[in-house]
Design a protein around this motif. Structure first.
Motif, short mmCIF file in Angstrom:
data_model
loop_
_atom_site.label_atom_id
_atom_site.label_comp_id
_atom_site.label_asym_id
_atom_site.label_seq_id
_atom_site.Cartn_x
_atom_site.Cartn_y
_atom_site.Cartn_z
N ARG A 153 -6.10 2.34 6.72
CA ARG A 153 -4.64 2.18 6.65
C ARG A 153 -3.93 3.45 6.21
O ARG A 153 -2.72 3.53 6.33
CB ARG A 153 -4.30 1.01 5.73
CG ARG A 153 -4.71 1.20 4.30
CD ARG A 153 -4.31 0.00 3.44
NE ARG A 153 -5.41 -0.93 3.24
CZ ARG A 153 -5.48 -2.15 3.76
NH1 ARG A 153 -4.52 -2.61 4.51
NH2 ARG A 153 -6.53 -2.92 3.51
N TYR A 154 -4.66 4.43 5.66
CA TYR A 154 -4.01 5.66 5.17
C TYR A 154 -4.00 6.79 6.20
O TYR A 154 -3.60 7.92 5.89
CB TYR A 154 -4.69 6.13 3.87
CG TYR A 154 -4.62 5.11 2.77
CD1 TYR A 154 -3.41 4.81 2.14
CD2 TYR A 154 -5.75 4.39 2.38
CE1 TYR A 154 -3.33 3.85 1.15
CE2 TYR A 154 -5.68 3.43 1.38
CZ TYR A 154 -4.47 3.17 0.77
OH TYR A 154 -4.40 2.21 -0.21
N TYR B 274 0.83 -1.21 0.00
CA TYR B 274 0.00 0.00 0.00
C TYR B 274 0.86 1.26 0.00
O TYR B 274 1.88 1.32 0.69
CB TYR B 274 -0.93 0.01 1.21
CG TYR B 274 -1.98 -1.07 1.13
CD1 TYR B 274 -3.13 -0.88 0.38
CD2 TYR B 274 -1.78 -2.28 1.79
CE1 TYR B 274 -4.08 -1.89 0.28
CE2 TYR B 274 -2.73 -3.29 1.69
CZ TYR B 274 -3.88 -3.09 0.95
OH TYR B 274 -4.82 -4.08 0.87
N ASP C 203 -0.90 -2.57 7.08
CA ASP C 203 -1.85 -3.63 7.43
C ASP C 203 -2.82 -3.23 8.54
O ASP C 203 -3.75 -3.99 8.83
CB ASP C 203 -1.09 -4.91 7.82
CG ASP C 203 -0.06 -4.67 8.90
OD1 ASP C 203 0.33 -3.49 9.10
OD2 ASP C 203 0.36 -5.64 9.55
N THR C 204 -2.62 -2.08 9.16
CA THR C 204 -3.50 -1.66 10.25
C THR C 204 -3.88 -0.19 10.05
O THR C 204 -3.29 0.50 9.21
CB THR C 204 -2.77 -1.73 11.62
OG1 THR C 204 -1.71 -0.76 11.62
CG2 THR C 204 -2.23 -3.12 11.90
N LEU C 205 -4.83 0.28 10.84
CA LEU C 205 -5.00 1.73 10.93
C LEU C 205 -3.93 2.27 11.88
O LEU C 205 -3.18 1.49 12.50
CB LEU C 205 -6.42 2.12 11.36
CG LEU C 205 -7.08 1.50 12.59
CD1 LEU C 205 -6.33 1.75 13.88
CD2 LEU C 205 -8.50 2.01 12.75
#
Ligand code: ZN
Length: 421
Positions: free
Chosen positions: A384-385, A114, A138-140
């Protein structure tokens, strides 16, 4: 004067982001996950280290509160700030915050394939040169609302270290389960004796949001009469068709796909049925209280008309979900005008945001404490962003300090000027 503590704000933010505090709609514990308790207890200790008074944590509502006591003899009315500890419905296991010092405005490879792209997210241009913090694909990150927590602690530390800055009583509250709309509804505000408060949840610097949706949900059940279709003449009542008749009575253009800014909608979430029985679920959303009540009445009347026509075959359950604090806050323009003064002093341009959802402030306002939302210094919330910058969290801390100090000057002579827009 001691300056805002850059490393303190950065370190607190990162360590809180690493804690998994995701909330769960389906869980009825208070709060809905043990990670939230861990962070709330940690914040309780932090308020002690910072020298606040009247600190308490309650198992009943899972809120930590504490007070920065007034340091002047004729203090301004007590003011409160609120941030939430839980994170949205997105992977929050093993969050590894990445620090990008002196951000150059280019794309960032987050990991796991990403990219945080500056073309896709133009807001990144506003934070060139900042110390930018992201997750790792892979996470927030949890900038929502740990940026609010870190900024608020930044203000607290600054005021505690600079005792020459005059202020009245300032109350701080950290609470759970905002993302699932449960936390603030449980908040026992007798432990939070303020005249008004602000939540620091999402938004951009300069934002103020005090008008939200009024919200209700409804379930409509239709009862049919099943007989063999060959012998149905004058006997059969088709519940699926009753449901259709109900839906076609709803206003055609009052739907989410034709709704923006201050417009509301009725959304049919579900329409399930057969000859024997049918069920329609819907939600009503509206900024304008009178129109909201009119839409509720329209639904009630449609059911009434169908019952008169077909003989009591339709049942309606409707309940309010949350109410906009807009009406209450418009009656107290000082709460908005104070923020205008502070933002102007900070050189922030002001944006009144119609918030197309509900906030913790809706529930707190309903308990008698008018509570608009400001901002928290992060962006791209709930996935994730997500990112935040230390500079924007410091900007939040400075803004809160400015609100507090302007309040001391303005509170004694609250002007009767109308609400600034
Ligand atoms: Zn939030």
């Amino acid at each position: 004067m001691v300056d805002y503590d850059f490393d303190y704000i950065k370190d607190k933010f990162i360590s809180y982001c690493k804690m998994n505090t995701r909330s769960y709609e389906t869980n009825n514990d208070v709060p809905t996950s043990p990670g939230q308790v861990a962070l709330l207890k940690e914040l309780e200790q932090e308020l002690k280290r910072l020298g606040l008074t009247e600190i308490s944590y309650s198992d009943k509502d899972a809120y930590v509160v504490g007070k920065i006591p007034a340091n002047i003899s004729n203090p301004s009315a007590p003011i409160g700030f609120v941030a939430h500890v839980d994170t949205a419905d997105f992977n929050a296991e093993n969050i590894r915050p990445q620090i990008h010092e002196n951000y150059d405005g280019k794309d960032i490879e987050l990991g796991h394939g990403y990219t945080l792209s500056s073309a896709e997210f133009p807001s990144l241009k506003k934070v060139i040169g900042h110390t930018l913090i992201t997750a790792s694909g892979d996470t927030l990150l949890g900038a929502d609302d740990k940026a609010g927590i870190a900024g608020l602690l930044g203000m607290t530390k600054y005021l505690q270290e600079n005792t020459s800055i005059d202020h009245g009583d300032i109350w701080i509250a950290f609470g759970p389960d905002e993302e699932i709309g449960k936390g603030a509804a449980r908040f026992d505000v007798s432990r939070f004796p303020v005249e008004f408060a602000y939540t620091l949840d999402n938004g951009d610097p300069g934002d103020i949001a005090y008008e939200t949706f009024n919200a209700a949900s409804a379930k409509v059940k239709f009862r049919g009469t099943v007989v063999h279709p060959g012998e149905a003449y004058g006997l059969m009542v088709n519940a699926a068709l009753l449901a259709n008749e109900f839906i076609s009575g709803l206003p055609k253009d009052f739907v989410p796909e034709k709704s923006k800014d201050y417009q509301g909608y009725i959304l049919v979430l579900k329409n399930n049925g057969n000859v024997d029985h049918a069920e329609v679920d819907l939600i009503i959303r509206d900024f304008d209280t009178d129109h909201f009540l009119a839409m509720k009445e329209l639904v009630t009347n449609l059911v009434k008309q169908l019952n008169e026509k077909y003989g009591d075959r339709v049942e309606l359950e409707m309940h309010d979900q949350y109410r906009s604090p807009g009406d209450l806050i418009k009656k107290n323009p000082y709460i908005v005008n104070l923020v205008h003064h502070a933002y102007e002093k900070m050189g922030l341009s002001i944006h009144h945001i119609p918030f197309r959802g509900g906030t913790d402030g809706d529930f707190i306002s309903e308990k008698g404490i008018p509570t608009p939302n400001l901002f928290n210094g992060g962006a791209n919330f709930h996935g994730r962003y997500e990112y935040a910058t230390v500079e924007n969290m410091i900007l939040l801390a400075q803004t809160l300090t400015t609100i507090v100090t302007e309040h001391v000057k303005l509170d004694q002579n609250r002007d009767e000027t109308p609400l600034k827009r």
